[in-house]
Design an enzyme around this catalytic site. Sequence first.
Site, PDB file in Angstrom:
ATOM      1  N   ASP A 299       0.822  -1.176  -0.213  1.00 44.83           N
ATOM      2  CA  ASP A 299      -0.037   0.069   0.092  1.00 44.83           C
ATOM      3  C   ASP A 299       0.926   1.335   0.258  1.00 44.83           C
ATOM      4  O   ASP A 299       2.178   1.263   0.424  1.00 44.83           O
ATOM      5  CB  ASP A 299      -1.196  -0.119   1.238  1.00 44.83           C
ATOM      6  CG  ASP A 299      -2.295   1.000   0.805  1.00 44.83           C
ATOM      7  OD1 ASP A 299      -1.985   1.822   0.187  1.00 44.83           O
ATOM      8  OD2 ASP A 299      -3.260   0.748   1.564  1.00 44.83           O
TER       9      ASP A 299
HETATM   10  C1  BGC Z   1      -5.211   2.960  -0.047  1.00 45.05           C
HETATM   11  C2  BGC Z   1      -5.200   2.062  -1.230  1.00 45.05           C
HETATM   12  C3  BGC Z   1      -5.084   2.750  -2.332  1.00 45.05           C
HETATM   13  C4  BGC Z   1      -3.786   3.371  -2.474  1.00 45.05           C
HETATM   14  C5  BGC Z   1      -3.346   3.838  -3.665  1.00 45.05           C
HETATM   15  C6  BGC Z   1      -3.829   4.000  -0.173  1.00 45.05           C
HETATM   16  O1  BGC Z   1      -4.090   4.943   0.628  1.00 45.05           O
HETATM   17  O2  BGC Z   1      -5.220   2.381   1.340  1.00 45.05           O
HETATM   18  O3  BGC Z   1      -6.409   1.347  -0.872  1.00 45.05           O
HETATM   19  O4  BGC Z   1      -5.095   1.809  -3.378  1.00 45.05           O
HETATM   20  O5  BGC Z   1      -3.718   4.559  -1.396  1.00 45.05           O
HETATM   21  O6  BGC Z   1      -4.063   5.088  -3.939  1.00 45.05           O
END
Ligand code: BGC
Length: 772
Positions: A299
Amino acid sequence: MHSPSFHKFTRRVLLTLGFAGCALSLPRVLVAQEPSPLAPLQRPEIRKRVDELLQKMTLDEKIGQLNQISAADFLNPPNREEMIRNGEIGSFLWSVDPERINKFQHIAVEKSRLHIPLLFGYDVIHGFRTVFPAPLAMAASWDPAVEEGAQSYAAREARAVGVNWTFAPMVDIARDARWGRIVEGAGEDPYLGAEMARAQVRGFQGADLTAPDKVLACVKHYVAYGAAEGGRDYDSVYVPETSLRNVYLPPFHAAVNAGVASLMSAYMDLNEVPASGDRYTLHDILRGEWQFGGFVVTDALAAKDLVTHGYARDAKDAAYRAFHAGVNVDMASQTLSKNLKALVSEGKISIEEIDEAVRPILAIKFQMGLFEHPYADLSKKDQILSDPAARQYARIAAQRSMVLLKNAGHLLPLKRDVTSVAIIGPLANTPADLNGGWGVPGQAPAVTVEEGVRKKLPKAKLLLERGGEIRRTIPSQFEDFFPGAVKTPPLSEAENEREVQRAVEAARKADLSILVLGELANMSSEYGSRSTLDLPGKQEELLEKITALGKPVVLVLVGGRPLNITWASEHVPAILEAWQPGTEAGNAIADILFGDANPGGKLPVSWPRSAGHEPLYYSHTLTHYPESDPEYRSRYWEGPSSPLFPFGFGLSYTAFSISNLRLEKSELKAGDQMTVSADAENNGTLAGDEVVQLYVHQQAGSASRPVRELKGFERVALQPGQKKTIHFSLGKRELSYWSSSERAWVEETEQFDVWVGNDSTAKEHATFRVVP
Ligand code: BGC
């Protein structure tokens, strides 16, 4: 051109949804375990190309493939173009600008030494230009085929601007509605969750990744992110092996079996090991047990966060731990790219291990045909992004996802002879909130409830009132990502009170009121946790005052989680959960309210009476209090501890009966399968859909088993008077579980209960025994 399979699929779904005028039942296409379309490294021609390319690559270039950078102008370095030229970047995130995407791709394939194309990832969660219902809503359709179709459209639209990788599906099981990200997944149940996970992977990726309208999927957030303590986003998770295996892992496993190309490791600590540094889940289970052939991305910034968690000593240690755990791609933190080289020269990581990490990324780029066709074909962009078929599909998907919770005195469907309707509430006319979270720049604004109702009642007087504003007390750190986030200063208490009064006056003047209440898009999703599930702002007061007028009231709920509507469930005659319906929101809501569509959605969550009832889920284990004991219903001394509405619940404008449960055998040999059948009949006067649900319970075993667990379902369309026999298969797949005492998957020779019905309190019952 869309791939022929896209057309075939869409036609099939539209036809089976009765779009061509005949309501047929949906084929159970998604349950079959088809061979994975991926595992590219097992294909000799791809393996050969990957190995040949790897031989030409320097260590820096290899590390570059593990590096993902923000394509948007924040967070990451300004020298992106130079980095691409040097082969220091393997993928980007956060751009939907086709010119920028093609420009970056051009540098990669024309100006870098080895011409390796880039991946462009984006959070295409429930639509791109056309917005489909939020994932929780799609789960409420209990219709994997319609979810597959929606994600096919989303893939096609995203790919049209050059996005070739989506960070979806999110398959985190969520059993606590305080957690805002409940809206992004399929709810509380692993069986339903697995079906929706599979459907989404197929929708995004299709059977052929070289198709120009498909994107790579990324199943997230691995694993058990939804079990955050107190429902507080990012908080620690303590989940024992048994719930990890039986509850949280199954949707991920289903996605892997469906051939998902990538997987995202989560932020939080899982049993005191940060999920993005957890070799047990990322390596032993994912690669070892499941033979996952794709790649893992963290993530955003999660590799760096291993230090923040107090797990890694410093950035270099974090790089080592993330890499060693099984991470391939570092999303945006550059922790791997800045430290892996040193770790190799110190002998802590070998070149073979680096190669092993790079292989699946290159393999998937080959598999997608990116080396041959790296660019977004912009000549088709406008046509694809304005295809009316997508809108049509979004309307059907939204209709199918709505859940009718109450309909006293058959208030719904509404008659069209009303002369005046008050449309009241802070969500009735806010397109961004009706679209829901994870908005994409340029997305089609949602049709408002006023617009939808107006089309049904061209002559009636519509009285519109907001009835007070709602807003978060503490703004989201992602406020800028929410297209409709309120930026104006808050109204004073007196101003809000005046709005409420005006709304009550409007309701007094109208024949009936439609109240559209709930939560803004930014009140759920990431960083959207709450400590209460009450209607925010003055909405409860508004609802109670308007209901007290004694005139017909319909409550339409908009938002990303079940809310405390305990008072409403006793006093308001009609309640429709519309969730975040997407672009066709107002049309689909009006279709249901006026009977142009018959609601058939079912709850993918047990509906809590209040926040204090969370976590809440139907498949709890038994206690020393027998389930049949009325005391069970009031485990809290102030009232019932049971849900307000059970998991799987939803009403229709027609009436169904489910009967004649029959089992092929009363004794089933372990390892064998049998058919369980039941008849579903439409006893009413309108065509409609029923979701026939199958639950089982193992009466004794090496571990306590939940009171019941969903093990099959089918949404079936029935004409008035029509009866259909539904068949389910029960066997090892449905009856085995991870036993905490055996520390293994077991299928035990025991007595089982089986129920069929139309929610998790299903009454039609039979028993059978699994024998050696
Ligand atoms: C989220 C993810 C997301 C990523 C990219 C993160 O803050 O937890 O679900 O895919 O950002 O945008």
